[in-house]
Design a protein around this motif. Structure first.
Motif, PDB file in Angstrom:
ATOM      1  N   GLY A 163       0.828  -1.203   0.000  1.00  0.00           N
ATOM      2  CA  GLY A 163       0.000   0.000   0.000  1.00  0.00           C
ATOM      3  C   GLY A 163       0.862   1.251   0.000  1.00  0.00           C
ATOM      4  N   GLY A 164       0.238   2.406  -0.053  1.00  0.00           N
ATOM      5  CA  GLY A 164       0.971   3.651  -0.127  1.00  0.00           C
ATOM      6  C   GLY A 164       1.527   4.088   1.225  1.00  0.00           C
ATOM      7  N   TYR A 165       2.477   5.017   1.163  1.00  0.00           N
ATOM      8  CA  TYR A 165       3.082   5.553   2.382  1.00  0.00           C
ATOM      9  C   TYR A 165       2.063   6.319   3.220  1.00  0.00           C
ATOM     10  CZ  TYR A 165       6.590   7.781   5.347  1.00  0.00           C
ATOM     11  OH  TYR A 165       7.336   8.191   6.418  1.00  0.00           O
ATOM     12  N   VAL A 166       0.956   6.708   2.613  1.00  0.00           N
ATOM     13  CA  VAL A 166      -0.089   7.412   3.349  1.00  0.00           C
ATOM     14  C   VAL A 166      -0.597   6.565   4.516  1.00  0.00           C
ATOM     15  CG1 VAL A 166      -1.999   6.590   1.901  1.00  0.00           C
ATOM     16  CG2 VAL A 166      -2.190   8.788   3.072  1.00  0.00           C
ATOM     17  N   ASN A 167      -0.517   5.243   4.406  1.00  0.00           N
ATOM     18  CA  ASN A 167      -0.944   4.370   5.511  1.00  0.00           C
ATOM     19  C   ASN A 167      -0.057   4.557   6.740  1.00  0.00           C
ATOM     20  OD1 ASN A 167      -2.999   3.246   3.931  1.00  0.00           O
ATOM     21  ND2 ASN A 167      -1.623   1.709   3.079  1.00  0.00           N
ATOM     22  N   ILE A 168       1.232   4.753   6.514  1.00  0.00           N
ATOM     23  CA  ILE A 168       2.159   5.011   7.628  1.00  0.00           C
ATOM     24  C   ILE A 168       1.832   6.362   8.262  1.00  0.00           C
ATOM     25  CG2 ILE A 168       4.573   5.343   8.262  1.00  0.00           C
ATOM     26  CD1 ILE A 168       3.935   2.489   7.494  1.00  0.00           C
ATOM     27  N   LYS A 169       1.585   7.359   7.440  1.00  0.00           N
ATOM     28  CA  LYS A 169       1.268   8.692   7.951  1.00  0.00           C
ATOM     29  C   LYS A 169      -0.018   8.677   8.779  1.00  0.00           C
ATOM     30  CE  LYS A 169       4.460  11.608   6.648  1.00  0.00           C
ATOM     31  NZ  LYS A 169       5.160  12.486   7.625  1.00  0.00           N
ATOM     32  N   GLN A 170      -0.989   7.914   8.333  1.00  0.00           N
ATOM     33  CA  GLN A 170      -2.234   7.826   9.082  1.00  0.00           C
ATOM     34  C   GLN A 170      -2.000   7.250  10.463  1.00  0.00           C
ATOM     35  OE1 GLN A 170      -5.695   8.807   8.300  1.00  0.00           O
ATOM     36  NE2 GLN A 170      -5.431   8.554  10.490  1.00  0.00           N
ATOM     37  N   GLN A 171      -1.130   6.245  10.557  1.00  0.00           N
ATOM     38  CA  GLN A 171      -0.844   5.612  11.848  1.00  0.00           C
ATOM     39  C   GLN A 171      -0.145   6.567  12.808  1.00  0.00           C
ATOM     40  OE1 GLN A 171       1.155   1.811  11.319  1.00  0.00           O
ATOM     41  NE2 GLN A 171      -0.027   1.425   9.448  1.00  0.00           N
ATOM     42  N   MET A 172       0.530   7.586  12.269  1.00  0.00           N
ATOM     43  CA  MET A 172       1.251   8.536  13.118  1.00  0.00           C
ATOM     44  C   MET A 172       0.325   9.562  13.756  1.00  0.00           C
ATOM     45  SD  MET A 172       4.689   9.252  10.863  1.00  0.00           S
ATOM     46  CE  MET A 172       5.394  10.312  12.139  1.00  0.00           C
ATOM     47  N   LEU A 173      -0.881   9.726  13.213  1.00  0.00           N
ATOM     48  CA  LEU A 173      -1.799  10.713  13.764  1.00  0.00           C
ATOM     49  C   LEU A 173      -2.333  10.253  15.113  1.00  0.00           C
ATOM     50  CD1 LEU A 173      -3.895  11.855  10.673  1.00  0.00           C
ATOM     51  CD2 LEU A 173      -2.043  13.069  11.818  1.00  0.00           C
ATOM     52  N   SER A 174      -2.465  11.191  16.024  1.00  0.00           N
ATOM     53  CA  SER A 174      -2.950  10.877  17.359  1.00  0.00           C
ATOM     54  C   SER A 174      -4.469  10.975  17.421  1.00  0.00           C
ATOM     55  CB  SER A 174      -2.330  11.829  18.390  1.00  0.00           C
ATOM     56  OG  SER A 174      -2.661  13.174  18.089  1.00  0.00           O
ATOM     57  N   GLY A 175      -5.063  10.305  18.387  1.00  0.00           N
ATOM     58  CA  GLY A 175      -6.504  10.390  18.597  1.00  0.00           C
ATOM     59  C   GLY A 175      -7.290   9.807  17.439  1.00  0.00           C
ATOM     60  N   ASN A 176      -8.374  10.475  17.122  1.00  0.00           N
ATOM     61  CA  ASN A 176      -9.246  10.010  16.042  1.00  0.00           C
ATOM     62  C   ASN A 176      -9.073  10.820  14.760  1.00  0.00           C
ATOM     63  OD1 ASN A 176     -10.507   7.999  17.651  1.00  0.00           O
ATOM     64  ND2 ASN A 176     -11.810   9.581  18.589  1.00  0.00           N
ATOM     65  N   LYS A 177      -7.969  11.537  14.653  1.00  0.00           N
ATOM     66  CA  LYS A 177      -7.746  12.345  13.459  1.00  0.00           C
ATOM     67  C   LYS A 177      -7.584  11.435  12.243  1.00  0.00           C
ATOM     68  CE  LYS A 177      -5.379  16.097  15.899  1.00  0.00           C
ATOM     69  NZ  LYS A 177      -5.139  15.457  17.194  1.00  0.00           N
ATOM     70  N   ARG A 178      -8.135  11.881  11.125  1.00  0.00           N
ATOM     71  CA  ARG A 178      -8.046  11.129   9.890  1.00  0.00           C
ATOM     72  C   ARG A 178      -7.483  12.018   8.787  1.00  0.00           C
ATOM     73  NH1 ARG A 178      -7.960   5.971  10.138  1.00  0.00           N
ATOM     74  NH2 ARG A 178      -8.628   5.918   7.956  1.00  0.00           N
ATOM     75  N   LEU A 179      -6.656  11.425   7.962  1.00  0.00           N
ATOM     76  CA  LEU A 179      -6.159  12.153   6.804  1.00  0.00           C
ATOM     77  C   LEU A 179      -7.297  12.408   5.820  1.00  0.00           C
ATOM     78  CD1 LEU A 179      -2.783  10.369   5.971  1.00  0.00           C
ATOM     79  CD2 LEU A 179      -3.106  12.588   7.024  1.00  0.00           C
ATOM     80  N   ILE A 196       1.750  12.670  -0.426  1.00  0.00           N
ATOM     81  CA  ILE A 196       2.317  11.814   0.626  1.00  0.00           C
ATOM     82  C   ILE A 196       3.004  10.595   0.017  1.00  0.00           C
ATOM     83  CG2 ILE A 196       1.748  10.305   2.578  1.00  0.00           C
ATOM     84  CD1 ILE A 196       1.635  13.191   3.340  1.00  0.00           C
ATOM     85  N   ASN A 197       2.373   9.996  -0.981  1.00  0.00           N
ATOM     86  CA  ASN A 197       2.883   8.758  -1.569  1.00  0.00           C
ATOM     87  C   ASN A 197       4.037   8.978  -2.539  1.00  0.00           C
ATOM     88  OD1 ASN A 197       1.128   7.046  -0.172  1.00  0.00           O
ATOM     89  ND2 ASN A 197      -0.477   7.258  -1.719  1.00  0.00           N
ATOM     90  N   THR A 198       4.402  10.230  -2.793  1.00  0.00           N
ATOM     91  CA  THR A 198       5.575  10.512  -3.627  1.00  0.00           C
ATOM     92  C   THR A 198       6.631  11.268  -2.813  1.00  0.00           C
ATOM     93  OG1 THR A 198       4.510  12.515  -4.539  1.00  0.00           O
ATOM     94  CG2 THR A 198       4.284  10.457  -5.791  1.00  0.00           C
ATOM     95  N   CYS A 199       6.369  12.520  -2.487  1.00  0.00           N
ATOM     96  CA  CYS A 199       7.384  13.341  -1.815  1.00  0.00           C
ATOM     97  C   CYS A 199       7.725  12.827  -0.418  1.00  0.00           C
ATOM     98  CB  CYS A 199       6.922  14.796  -1.751  1.00  0.00           C
ATOM     99  SG  CYS A 199       6.859  15.604  -3.364  1.00  0.00           S
ATOM    100  N   GLU A 200       6.709  12.522   0.392  1.00  0.00           N
ATOM    101  CA  GLU A 200       6.989  12.009   1.736  1.00  0.00           C
ATOM    102  C   GLU A 200       7.597  10.605   1.665  1.00  0.00           C
ATOM    103  OE1 GLU A 200       6.531  13.372   4.876  1.00  0.00           O
ATOM    104  OE2 GLU A 200       5.988  15.321   4.051  1.00  0.00           O
ATOM    105  N   ALA A 201       7.236   9.840   0.641  1.00  0.00           N
ATOM    106  CA  ALA A 201       7.853   8.523   0.454  1.00  0.00           C
ATOM    107  C   ALA A 201       9.337   8.660   0.135  1.00  0.00           C
ATOM    108  CB  ALA A 201       7.138   7.764  -0.656  1.00  0.00           C
ATOM    109  N   LEU A 202       9.705   9.685  -0.637  1.00  0.00           N
ATOM    110  CA  LEU A 202      11.119   9.925  -0.922  1.00  0.00           C
ATOM    111  C   LEU A 202      11.883  10.265   0.357  1.00  0.00           C
ATOM    112  CD1 LEU A 202      10.799  12.098  -4.158  1.00  0.00           C
ATOM    113  CD2 LEU A 202      11.589   9.727  -4.015  1.00  0.00           C
ATOM    114  N   ALA A 203      11.234  10.987   1.259  1.00  0.00           N
ATOM    115  CA  ALA A 203      11.861  11.293   2.546  1.00  0.00           C
ATOM    116  C   ALA A 203      12.077  10.025   3.358  1.00  0.00           C
ATOM    117  CB  ALA A 203      11.000  12.289   3.313  1.00  0.00           C
TER     118      ALA A 203
END
Length: 382
Positions: free
Chosen positions: A67-83, A114-121
């Motif tokens: 899956g995309g890197y956006v899945n990792i970013k979603q897991q980093m969010l605290s509480g019930n926040k959603r991308l 997220i799935n391109t630039c943040e993935a490069l990071a």
């Protein structure tokens, strides 16, 4: 990424050194991307039509990640926040003219960024983890160091980073405001809970260059002035919820709860000015970063009539910390700008785009022009 961003930035600057026009600058730039003087941006600046014929890039696959890197970013969010996969402007080209830059954009979406630039990071962070030097063979997704200037292979969602300078600033509860008034600029201490640039210091306001209208209905939203003003109002006047009007396609700056601030601050002569300071790529994410300075005369704003908006006399800009971090005031001098750009912080660093704004404002050819903007003697009260 969250804990060693300054080290990653140094490694990436070194990686792109052969293509970088500004080796001693926090961002990676092309020739002519840093103007010799501040360029005033206005509401009437022309904007090109959106390039709908350029397709967005959906993602860059990371080895070992399903899956995309956006899945990792979603897991980093605290509480019930959603991308939210909201629309973005994707940078297509930069034409750094002397009198005003010309940016062209095509439609993009946040998940693709997220799935391109943040993935490069993420690839960079994984390659650097042993602290060794990084060569082209270590970053196959990023590729040749000069490839950073090719905008076709990633969803290059720009950031608009605004150094806010408040002229004649005073706290409204102090009895002798005349003696206590001073010029200040703002810094933002970002925490761990933010989606991007965790544990860094940055200028404020800052945010993504994206439309509020849901279907790219209005070309005016491509204006850098428009985004800078929107971010200013959202972050400093607590109007972020107004962006929810996206679904009805109403112009954000024309909303009843927003329009008075635009009128009293940005459409009243001499109260505020917006300056363009340059553009560069964040070395870690390759994200385009547009550098801006907003100068606001605090005395003029505080003397305006706000009772019809707030129900009470206006008590100054609502500058408060939120879940993203805390706001700090600094004295507006060249020396303090330079200090904040490089000052080490325990476990935190200055985001490259923030440091870039500070260094540009401190430039000896730029600082006097910013310092002279919006003087109180040229502004009437009421």
């Amino acid at each position: 990424m969250a804990n060693q961003r300054d080290e990653l930035a140094k490694a990436a600057k070194n990686y792109h050194a052969e293509a970088d026009a500004s080796p001693d600058f926090p961002l990676i730039t092309g020739a002519g991307w840093l103007p010799t003087h501040p360029i005033e941006l206005t509401e009437s600046d022309p904007v090109p039509q959106l390039e709908f014929d350029i397709p967005d890039v959906e993602g860059i696959p990371l080895e070992g990640l399903t899956g995309g890197y956006v899945n990792i970013k979603q897991q980093m969010l605290s509480g019930n926040k959603r991308l939210s996969n909201g629309p973005t402007f994707r940078l297509s080209s930069i034409n750094p003219l002397d009198d005003a830059p010309i940016f062209t954009f095509s439609p993009g979406h946040y998940y693709n960024y997220i799935n391109t630039c943040e993935a490069l990071a993420a690839e960079l962070a994984d390659a650097w983890k042993n602290g060794s030097n990084i060569g082209p063979g270590d970053l196959p997704l990023r590729g040749n160091p000069r490839r950073i200037f090719d905008l076709r292979w990633r969803s290059a969602f720009p950031g608009v980073n605004c150094l806010l300078v408040l002229k004649d600033y005073f706290n409204d509860y102090l009895s002798d405001e005349t003696l206590r008034a001073r010029d200040v600029f703002l810094m933002h201490q970002r925490g761990q809970s933010t989606l991007e640039a965790q544990n860094t210091w940055h200028v404020v306001p800052a945010g993504g260059h994206q439309p509020v209208s849901e279907d790219f209905e209005s070309d005016v939203e491509q204006s850098i002035w428009w985004t800078a003003v929107r971010e200013f109002i959202e972050e400093l006047f607590d109007k972020e919820e107004a962006a929810g009007f996206r679904k009805i396609g109403q112009d954000f700056l024309s909303l009843p709860e927003v329009r008075p601030f635009v009128k009293q601050i940005f459409r009243k002569p001499g109260v505020a000015k917006v300056f363009y300071l340059g553009t560069g790529y964040d070395p870690v994410t390759t994200k385009p970063e547009i550098l801006v300075c907003i100068v606001v005369n605090w005395r003029a704003v505080s003397s305006a009539h706000w009772r019809e908006v707030t129900g009470q006399s206006f008590k100054g800009l609502k500058i408060v910390g939120n879940y993203e971090g805390e706001i700090k005031f600094r004295e507006f001098t060249r020396e303090r700008l330079l200090t904040e750009a490089v000052r080490p912080h325990e476990k935190e660093s200055v985001l490259p785009a923030g440091a870039a704004c500070l260094l540009r404002a401190a430039d000896p050819d730029i600082f006097p022009l910013i310092a002279a903007a919006c003087p109180s003697e040229n502004i009437g009260h009421g």
